[in-house]
Design an enzyme around this catalytic site. Structure first.
Site, short mmCIF file in Angstrom:
data_model
loop_
_atom_site.label_atom_id
_atom_site.label_comp_id
_atom_site.label_asym_id
_atom_site.label_seq_id
_atom_site.Cartn_x
_atom_site.Cartn_y
_atom_site.Cartn_z
N SER A 162 0.88 -1.17 0.00
CA SER A 162 0.00 0.00 0.00
C SER A 162 0.91 1.21 0.00
CB SER A 162 -0.85 -0.01 1.27
OG SER A 162 -1.47 1.24 1.51
N TYR A 175 -2.00 -0.74 10.46
CA TYR A 175 -2.00 -0.96 9.01
C TYR A 175 -0.69 -0.45 8.41
CZ TYR A 175 -3.95 -1.03 4.25
OH TYR A 175 -4.20 -1.29 2.92
#
Length: 270
Positions: A162, A175
């Protein structure tokens, strides 16, 4: 003058007009987290390009629904319910893949979850562990078994990181930590296995219209603000990431390993 709205992206047209089509004819490719979002779009693209796709996702309902959408006949796809945080399930599922569909050509480790959008000091241990278990440990477990499966033949693995693997997302400590770990794991695997003719790369998407994005919007993060994080000023569609994954899996990327390829509309260049 009036500000002009960004052009509407037609992902389907982009996939069919002037794009070099990577050929995976007869190749077996594993996609984890393949029942929705980027995973499902990647499964569809790989099947379109000739691959036999083995899809893993968490529940039988999810994988059954994906099979109905992708290939109800089972000629080009097989689907299994697998918890990627469970080493026994991952090992058993890989054994089934090799026995029933192998040998393996490549894999896309895409399974992941989002976490609560809260400051570090307010996050619970359970919430932190849940995200890291899926988004980092799950990638490691799958990667471990994929590398063993590919050790004699070589192949290509792509991990879904990501932009959060490259820059910090405030309020997303678990995350961000997990996705930075995925980038580090990708680079380490690339260095260790290059001589075995195994390439390992990562994709680093920005804001993409997936269930995780819905999770962020439901948490009160404005969709326009997310779009505005990149100079492209829009949210990507899953097929736009799928094309990057397909290229990295293909022989067209034969000298690319250890890369963290941004698919982020310019988010991280600012």
């Amino acid at each position: 003058g009036q500000e002009q709205s960004p052009p509407v992206w037609d992902a389907s047209a982009a996939l069919t007009e002037g794009v070099v089509m990577s050929c995976f004819e007869g190749k077996v490719i594993l996609v984890t987290g393949g029942a929705s979002g980027i995973g499902l779009a990647t499964c569809a693209l790989l099947i379109e390009r000739g691959a036999f796709v083995v899809l893993w996702d968490l529940t039988q309902d999810a994988v059954s629904a994906a099979m109905r959408e992708l290939d109800a006949s089972g000629e080009n796809c097989a689907a299994y319910a697998v918890d990627v945080t469970d080493i026994v399930q991952v090992g058993h599922a890989m054994q089934l893949l090799l026995q029933n569909h192998g040998p393996l050509f490549g894999a896309f480790n895409n399974a992941g979850i989002g976490g609560p959008t809260i400051p570090i000091a307010d996050m619970t241990e359970a919430d932190f562990d849940a995200v890291v278990n899926v988004d980092l440990k799950g990638v490691w477990l799958c990667l471990k078994h994929e590398l063993i499966a590919l050790k004699d033949s070589g192949g290509s693995i792509v991990n879904n990181a990501s932009v959060a693997g490259l820059v910090a997302l405030a309020g997303q400590s678990a995350y961000t930590s997990a996705k930075h770990g995925v980038v580090g794991l990708t680079k380490t695997a690339a260095a260790e296995y290059a001589m075995a003719n195994i390439r390992v790369n990562a994709v680093c998407p920005g804001a993409v219209r997936t269930p995780i994005l819905t999770h962020l919007i439901d948490a009160g993060i404005d969709e326009e603000a997310l779009a505005g994080m990149s100079p492209a000023n829009r949210i990507a569609e899953p097929p736009e990431v799928a094309t990057a994954v397909a290229w990295l899996l293909s022989d067209e990327a034969s000298f690319v390993t250890g890369a963290a390829l941004t698919v982020d509309g310019g988010w991280t260049v600012q």
